[in-house]
Design an enzyme around this catalytic site. Structure first.
Site, short mmCIF file in Angstrom:
data_model
loop_
_atom_site.label_atom_id
_atom_site.label_comp_id
_atom_site.label_asym_id
_atom_site.label_seq_id
_atom_site.Cartn_x
_atom_site.Cartn_y
_atom_site.Cartn_z
N ASP A 1 11.12 15.16 10.41
CA ASP A 1 10.74 14.85 9.03
C ASP A 1 9.24 15.07 8.84
OD1 ASP A 1 11.26 14.15 6.42
OD2 ASP A 1 11.12 12.00 6.76
N ILE B 1 0.82 -1.21 0.00
CA ILE B 1 0.00 0.00 0.00
C ILE B 1 0.86 1.27 0.00
CG2 ILE B 1 -2.00 -1.07 1.09
CD1 ILE B 1 -1.02 0.03 3.77
N GLY B 2 2.16 1.10 0.03
CA GLY B 2 3.04 2.27 0.02
C GLY B 2 4.49 1.84 0.01
N LYS B 3 5.36 2.81 -0.25
CA LYS B 3 6.79 2.54 -0.25
C LYS B 3 7.51 3.81 0.19
CE LYS B 3 10.64 1.02 -3.20
NZ LYS B 3 11.11 -0.01 -2.27
N PHE C 1 12.43 3.46 4.02
CA PHE C 1 12.72 2.28 4.83
C PHE C 1 12.40 1.00 4.08
CE2 PHE C 1 11.86 -0.80 8.21
CZ PHE C 1 12.91 -0.57 9.08
N GLY C 2 11.37 1.01 3.26
CA GLY C 2 10.99 -0.19 2.52
C GLY C 2 9.51 -0.17 2.18
#
Length: 844
Positions: free
Chosen positions: A625, A506-508, A511-512
């Site tokens: 961040d 569902i996302g990237k 971190f991974g």
């Protein structure tokens, strides 16, 4: 087990006590080794004295079976008349200064001898990395081959290991090992993504660049001749660029005979160049677009390894214009726009003859060719582009097959390395004894599983050992009292994600990949799994667990658990149904459906979460961040701040800042933090100001496809407000919804957040106050005239309530929601205080 942990702690203390801090003074070649291998004769070359290693006074150690070889014919330099031959795995061992970046150079020349050196096949490694794998010396017969690497050394002892292939041997003619200036390789580097799923352009390379080794592939003096090792302060060779330029018809060589200015000192951290970044000779030559080229580009192409991260440094010095700032031009990688040169707002001094540089991390494509292009900006009256120098380095991944040996405990270490002053030794012994007694006492009071978090081993493999409880390296600080009750087995997570099925992604992020999972109890979760070489690793993993396992708040994403089996690093969060704030504003094929009132409520929720981080613990926590992709929305559009991998505990002493290497995301990065490396709560406030503008305008923080004055949203938004044209850049889908008084208060909030000087920015509590006021104005619960100054009013008296002192971090887990201003839909009397008192009772 107790003995094992005691020994590990003792090792950590010994290493900590031995740390030296060369960066406190001006740079000099500390712990310098220039070695004439296989000889007892010293050789002077390039202003360096290469010591004969066979000299009995030679200070370092050589381990393994080896022999020497002397040339039987003439060679280009006396440095290459001898070599050390290795018939089995052997190593050199050096005394080094921990946690410093070193230059490692290896010299090879297959001179004529009874042993045919050109037939050698071998590998060279250092702790954590393979520098050369299956190296074939057949191409080292005509001229010396110099292999150059940048390696961060974390211990007091350092090995260079030579491993011959079966039935072959290894050799080396000379070795160089010396420290590099502080900041020579930066912590913060822009990553260029030309195949990004979210579009092209720049993001922040969020990993520690020197968690990988760097190998020099190309170093060019553009527009000039060869710069020899004799001229360069770090003994580097700079070659002409003529063999790499692909558009010579558009370029001309230019030169400058005057003095190169240096506004940067020897230890500065860019963007202007000090004397060690590149020598004057590099900045006195350049290639420039020819007059009348009508905006034609200059391009260079370089052979590189395929599909590998590379570090590129571009050098510039404007010496051809009559006054500064006349030239701006565009930089492209792989024919894709990167950024404007000379016009990016990064604080570069653009004085004439003052050199500067840009750094990027770029992943090469499958062509094996890296392409760089400069294009003049034709909107200028004197369109031109130029380049003085270029360096390209390959990033080498850590190798689990090369362990980080515990060299500091080696019995062969020279006495001066182990023994400090008598007073220092006594203090160290006292500290060790106290710590061991403390451990013994603690173990009687609590279970063993609550032991300190020890750093991960560098070795790979399918083991059930935990990254949190097993390891031999000391690459990070141990973390205490980690909540091991949050551990989730890898088997359970494989079941929850159908063995990390691609369809569940569902996302990237840096971190991974992030997967949607369903736990055995039916709870939906988001599973963030680290990838090898992702650029983030153990420090981010530790920081995330340290922060989220100890705090709970309605507007912070909850950590469900983590997994560290089989050298995996997996974090499990509550599932946020609506995804990121960014995706709900723009960047997808679907139009935004968020109303202005919903956007205000989302901003207020995120501000509450950040305010809680800043003020809800002793010392506070700085997120570092803050951006729209790190604000997530649940099914009810409740905002929650996420991703604490870069978070830092706030200052605990008299200082108002934390000194740290710069990390974050370009477009959101506090310019004061970028310049000073002093992190404060106001750095989060600046980033949040950019998010407020995103919410208002529904566009990215950086958009290189726009005209140059509009690329940076923060600068463009403040400019439009000052000029009274803010409504021109508001998201069209909400223009008709916004009350003018609400807009005025909201614009005041983001403008105050985006002040250059952190001391001029409000606290997050003050930002929260302004946003809740803007929401009240939008709801009509406070009546104001459109012309009235929203910063002050005679008819309304609003005071921020006194806030009680917050509990310490140790009790923070008991607190969930602190809110300055619980706003309901009921009308509020204008004479009453708009905001409620701090509500601790709602904690969960």
């Amino acid at each position: 087990m107790a003995t094992q942990h005691s020994l590990l702690l003792l090792t950590f203390l010994l290493q900590f006590s031995s740390l030296q801090f060369p960066s406190l003074g001006l740079y000099n070649l500390q712990k310098t080794y220039f070695i004439n291998c296989g000889s007892d004769t010293d050789v002077e070359q390039n202003n360096n004295n290469y010591i004969g290693e066979s000299d009995p006074n030679y200070p370092e150690k050589l381990f393994g079976i080896s022999s020497t070889m002397t040339s039987q014919s003439s060679v280009p330099s006396t440095l290459y008349q001898t070599a050390r031959i290795f018939n089995s795995e052997s190593s050199y061992e050096f005394t080094t200064i921990p946690n410093n970046t070193y230059m490692v150079r290896l010299h090879f020349l297959s001179f004529s001898s009874p042993t045919n050196l050109s037939s050698a096949k071998f590998s060279v490694s250092v702790p954590g990395f393979h520098l050369l794998q299956n190296f074939d010396a057949k191409n080292t017969t005509n001229s010396p081959l110099i292999k150059e690497y940048f390696v961060k050394i974390i211990r007091k002892r350092f090995k260079i290991i030579f491993t011959p292939q079966n039935s072959s041997f290894a050799f080396v003619n000379a070795i160089e090992l010396f420290t590099l200036p502080i900041h020579f390789i930066p912590d913060l580097v822009a990553r260029f993504s030309y195949l990004s799923s979210t579009g092209r352009g720049l993001s922040t390379y969020t990993g520690d660049l020197l968690s990988r080794a760097l190998e020099t592939k190309h170093r060019l003096n553009v527009g000039g001749e060869t710069v020899t090792r004799l001229t360069d302060d770090l003994s580097r060779n700079w070659l002409p660029d003529d063999n790499y330029i692909t558009t010579p018809q558009n370029a001309k060589n230019i030169s400058f005979s005057g003095n190169i200015k240096r506004t940067a000192n020897d230890e500065s951290d860019g963007p202007n160049s000090n004397q060690y970044i590149a020598p004057d000779t590099v900045y006195q030559f350049a290639k420039e677009t020819k007059n009348g080229s009508n905006g034609l580009s200059i391009s260079w192409s370089f052979p590189v390894d395929k599909n590998i991260d590379h570090f590129i440094r571009l050098h510039f010095c404007d010496f051809s214009n009559l006054q500064p700032g006349l030239t701006t031009f565009f930089l492209y990688f792989y024919d894709t726009y990167v950024q404007n040169v000379n016009d990016d707002g990064t604080g570069i001094s653009l004085q004439l003859n003052d050199p500067y540089y840009y750094d990027f991390v770029v992943r090469s494509d499958a062509s094996g060719i890296f392409k760089v292009t400069l294009t003049p900006n034709v909107t200028f009256s004197l369109p031109s582009a130029f380049l003085n120098g270029l360096e390209l380095m390959k990033l080498i991944e850590p190798s689990g097959l090369v362990p980080f040996d515990d060299l500091d405990s080696n019995s062969k270490v020279n006495l001066p390395v182990v023994v400090g002053s008598a007073v220092g030794g006594l203090v160290l012994v006292f500290v060790v004894v106290v710590m061991l007694l403390w451990i013994r006492k603690i173990r009687k009071q609590r279970p063993v599983e609550n032991s300190s978090w020890l750093p991960v081993r560098a070795a790979a493999g399918w083991s059930n050992h935990s990254r949190l409880t097993d390891g031999t390296t000391t690459q990070g600080s141990p973390l205490r009292n980690i909540n091991l009750g949050l551990k989730i087995s890898l088997h359970d997570l494989q079941l929850a994600t159908e063995n990390f099925k691609a369809e569940r992604i569902i996302g990237k992020g840096g971190f991974g990949n992030v997967y949607k999972g369903v736990l055995e109890n039916g709870k939906s979760v988001a599973v963030k799994r680290s990838e090898p070489g992702s650029g983030q690793g153990l420090p981010e993993f530790q920081a995330e667990i340290m922060v989220l396992s100890k705090i709970r708040h309605r507007h912070l994403v909850s950590l469900i658990g983590y997994c560290d089996e089989r050298f995996e690093m997996i974090l499990v969060y509550e599932y946020m149904e609506k995804g990121t704030l960014r995706d709900n504003l723009y960047g997808t094929n679907l139009p935004s459906i968020l109303s202005w009132k919903q956007r205000l409520e989302i901003c207020i929720g995120a501000a509450r979460g950040l305010h809680y981080l800043h003020k809800g613990a002793t010392g506070g926590i700085i997120h570092r961040d803050v951006k729209s992709t790190n604000i997530l929305l649940d099914e009810n559009l409740v905002a929650k701040v996420a991703d604490f991998g870069l978070s830092r505990t706030g200052p605990l002493d008299q200082h108002s800042y934390v000194s740290t290497g710069v990390k974050g995301t370009f477009g959101y990065l506090d310019p004061e933090y970028f310049r000073s490396q002093q992190l404060t709560e106001k750095s989060d406030v600046y980033s949040f100001g950019v998010v407020l503008l995103e919410v208002l305008c529904a566009r990215p923080a950086l958009d290189p496809t726009l005209p140059r004055e509009q690329v940076n949203l923060a600068e463009w938004g403040v400019f439009c407000k000052d000029k009274g044209i803010l409504e021109d850049i508001i998201d069209p889908t909400i223009k008709g919804q916004i009350d003018q008084n609400s807009l005025r208060k909201f614009s005041e909030a983001f403008e105050k957040c985006l002040q250059d000087d952190g001391s001029d920015r409000p606290s997050m509590g003050d930002v929260l106050w302004d946003l809740e006021y803007a929401l009240q104005l939008q709801r009509g619960t406070i009546q104001r005239e459109p012309h009235e100054d929203s910063s002050s009013s005679a008819s309304v008296s609003i005071q921020l309530p006194n806030v009680r002192r917050f509990p310490s971090l140790s009790t923070l887990s008991e607190i969930d929601d602190m809110s300055i201003g619980r706003i309901t839909d009921e009308s509020v009397n204008a004479e009453d205080s708009v905001f409620s008192q701090l509500n601790i009772g709602d904690a969960r």
